[in-house]
Each structure stands twice: as C-alpha cells, then as structure tokens.
Design a protein around this motif. Structure first.
Motif, PDB file in Angstrom:
ATOM      1  N   ALA A  22     -14.101 -18.127 -20.697  1.00  0.00           N
ATOM      2  CA  ALA A  22     -13.513 -17.109 -21.577  1.00  0.00           C
ATOM      3  C   ALA A  22     -14.600 -16.239 -22.199  1.00  0.00           C
ATOM      4  N   THR A  26     -15.084 -12.193 -21.587  1.00  0.00           N
ATOM      5  CA  THR A  26     -15.121 -11.239 -22.698  1.00  0.00           C
ATOM      6  C   THR A  26     -16.342 -10.343 -22.588  1.00  0.00           C
ATOM      7  N   ARG A  44      -8.286  -6.094 -17.598  1.00  0.00           N
ATOM      8  CA  ARG A  44      -8.069  -7.501 -17.918  1.00  0.00           C
ATOM      9  C   ARG A  44      -7.266  -8.186 -16.823  1.00  0.00           C
ATOM     10  N   LEU A 275      -5.133 -15.629 -16.923  1.00  0.00           N
ATOM     11  CA  LEU A 275      -4.869 -14.969 -18.205  1.00  0.00           C
ATOM     12  C   LEU A 275      -4.973 -15.954 -19.358  1.00  0.00           C
ATOM     13  N   ALA A 276      -4.520 -17.192 -19.145  1.00  0.00           N
ATOM     14  CA  ALA A 276      -4.654 -18.213 -20.177  1.00  0.00           C
ATOM     15  C   ALA A 276      -6.126 -18.449 -20.508  1.00  0.00           C
ATOM     16  N   SER A 279      -7.617 -15.867 -22.609  1.00  0.00           N
ATOM     17  CA  SER A 279      -7.204 -16.043 -24.001  1.00  0.00           C
ATOM     18  C   SER A 279      -7.826 -17.283 -24.627  1.00  0.00           C
ATOM     19  N   ARG A 281      -7.459 -20.441 -23.583  1.00  0.00           N
ATOM     20  CA  ARG A 281      -6.590 -21.623 -23.523  1.00  0.00           C
ATOM     21  C   ARG A 281      -6.753 -22.362 -22.207  1.00  0.00           C
ATOM     22  N   ASP A 288       2.217 -15.766 -20.756  1.00  0.00           N
ATOM     23  CA  ASP A 288       1.248 -15.406 -19.719  1.00  0.00           C
ATOM     24  C   ASP A 288       1.969 -14.949 -18.455  1.00  0.00           C
ATOM     25  N   GLU A 291       3.485 -11.500 -18.897  1.00  0.00           N
ATOM     26  CA  GLU A 291       2.484 -10.433 -18.900  1.00  0.00           C
ATOM     27  C   GLU A 291       2.128  -9.976 -17.495  1.00  0.00           C
TER      28      GLU A 291
END
Length: 334
Positions: A22, A26, A44, A275-276, A279, A281, A288, A291
């Motif tokens: 993650a 970022t 993203r 995607l998790a 974030s 997670r 998710d 999205e």
C-alpha cells in the motif's frame, strides 16, 4: 522443435506485506500525479489492474493524456516501456517479431518485437486490422509468443495498456469480443475539471519543455513481490458470491444479448483485492467490488441491437445491475 514455455515453472517471489504494498502504491500514484493531472481515479484503477496481473484499455477521445499516463506508470514501476502506434498497415510480425537472416551465421535468427517489454502501449489499437490485433492475444493470455512454430516466453512482469478512440469510426476496426475480454478493465478518462486543466497549462509553462519527467519508485522484481502480496488478501465467500451474482445478472438482463463471462467475475475479484490493498486492507469489502464493477464488466457485455439503437450504454446496464443485486454484509478483517 517447439520451445514450450508452459513446461517451465514460473519462479516463486516472496510476497511483500500488505502495508508495504500500500505504501509503495501510494508513492507510485503520487509520483505519476506530478506528470498526469486530474486522472487519479483512473490511475488508481489502472494500478490495481496491474497489481492483479491484468491489462488495461483506455477508451476515450484523443488529447486527454492516456499515453502520458501509461508511460508515467511504466517509469514509476520500473518497467521497460515500448509503444506501438497502431495503423491499418501494421503487421503481426511488427508486434511479435520475426526471423531475420543472419549472413554471418548463415541461419535465421529471431528478432524480438516490441511486445517483449515490461509494459507495452498499443496506441489507438482500433486503427489496426483484426489480424494484427489478435497478435497480442497469446501474449496477453499466456505470457508467450509463438513465431514459426517456436514459443518464446515473455519476461515477468508483462502488461499491456491500449488506447482506443470511441468517437471516430472511419478507418477503424472495433475490437472483437475475445480481444476485449483479455483486458481486465476498460477505463474512460473523461475531460479534466477547470481547475485541473488550468493546472496542466501552468505545469507546462513552469517546466519550460514538453516532457514531464517521472522518477522510478520501484523496480520489476519489487512489482512482482507486490503482486505476490496481493495474492494473500482474504476474500470472504459472501463477496465471491456477490461477484458471481453481478456477472450472472448481466446475462439475464433484458437489454443484454451476451452477458459477462466467468472471466468477468474473476476480474471483479482480482481487481477488488488490489483495491483493498491500495486502501491498506488485507480483506475485500463489497464496496471494493462496486468500485470496479463498471470498469471490469461493461466491456464484456454485448447489448441487443434495439438497446444499442436506443442509446443505452453497457455502463448503464452494469449500474442498474448494481442497484438490483443485494449487497452482502460488510466483511470483517480476516
């Protein structure tokens, strides 16, 4: 003699923890954001598709920065970048490579084409003929290329990003369903906001040159470790069932002639996991899945002729399906 890469086991990569993946993602998005303005949502999702091991199709009007986005992502991820400008006279061998006569060795030697890269950009893919479009199918699906009966394995990681212009039809060849199905997601960039477009102009003036440099954040081995880390993300049985229900609902919709295949429900799961991770997670939630539902399913749907003539888009059908299919309870951390 045929060299079959499927007989060679893929090397195992030690997965990175979710937190480190993650943090790296970022940093990648922040770095790409220094060159690409107003595309955070699309970038993203594109990065999530790469983390999930898939390919990305950008479909939108020219001039929105799709090529810059692909190049910037490749640079930030430390991938070797190659670009193909698709034209009607482009041949399959222009993509895959071909055997070339070597006078010194008095033999034919295989000269690899641009497909042998970490990230290949097929610009305006709908401008080249279906035969050439299909030259990418084996590489996208099996990470290998077969030329003159010999199979050549692709380097890892390998990803394709393609752009397509949906508003111009003269001299274009719409992608067949089999080709579209190989793209994990299809993304529309959209016009930037007034503030974002002003920022684009201001940055160009401040740079005093056309190029927008992006630094490398990770390298190819690290990306492989990040992808291995995504494989550790937990997906609850209810979320799996939700993905299947969404795909099945597209097959039963009155406006749909051909619904999303099981590859569509698989894309929902795989991109949702990524995607998790983005974030922070280690588990997937129904949000998710929601999205990524439109980018993962809409291009896998064939509408009935009457629905298409009425101006209904596949994206509208997926959004309607999202409103119809019951959402499972939020998944607790696993």
């Amino acid at each position: 003699m045929t060299q079959d890469s499927t007989d060679q086991p893929r090397r195992q990569t030690e997965p990175l923890p979710v937190g480190k993946v993650a943090a790296a993602c970022t940093e990648v998005l922040d770095e790409v954001g220094t060159a690409v303005v107003g595309m955070h949502g699309a970038l993203r999702t594109a990065l999530a598709a790469v983390l999930a091991g898939g390919h990305v199709l950008f479909e939108d009007v020219p001039g929105l920065g799709k090529t810059l986005a692909a190049r910037s992502l490749a640079t930030a991820l430390g991938l070797e970048f190659r670009r193909i400008q698709c034209t009607p006279d482009l041949l399959p061998s222009d993509i895959t490579g071909s055997a070339v006569w070597d006078p010194e060795a008095t033999a034919f030697r295989f000269r690899p084409g641009p497909v042998f890269a970490g990230l290949l950009l097929a610009d305006e893919i709908n401008r080249t003929a279906p035969k050439t479009q299909s030259a990418l199918l084996e590489a996208m699906a099996e990470r290998q290329v077969t030329v003159d009966g010999t199979t050549y394995p692709m380097a890892e990681p390998f990803h394709v990003m393609a752009t397509s212009n949906p508003v111009e039809y003269e001299g274009t060849y719409p992608l067949p369903e089999a080709q579209l199905d190989r793209f994990m997601v299809r993304l529309a960039v959209g016009y930037p906001s007034h503030a974002a477009e002003t920022d684009v102009l201001a940055r160009r003036l401040a740079r005093r040159r056309e190029e927008a440099p992006v630094r490398r954040v990770v390298d190819a081995p690290t990306l492989l470790a990040m992808q291995a880390g995504v494989e550790d993300v937990h997906v609850d049985t209810d979320v799996l069932g939700y993905c299947v229900d969404l795909a099945a609902a597209t097959r039963e919709h009155d406006a749909v002639e051909v619904g999303a295949s099981p590859r569509g429900s698989q894309a929902l799961v795989l991109v949702s996991r990524a995607l998790a991770v983005l974030s922070g997670r280690s588990f997937v939630t129904p949000e998710d899945v929601k999205e990524v539902a439109v980018p993962a399913l809409a291009h896998r749907i064939t509408l009935t002729p009457s629905t298409w003539a009425a101006g209904v888009a596949a994206e509208d059908v997926v959004r309607e399906v999202l409103g119809r299919v019951p959402t499972p309870a939020a998944t607790p951390g696993a």
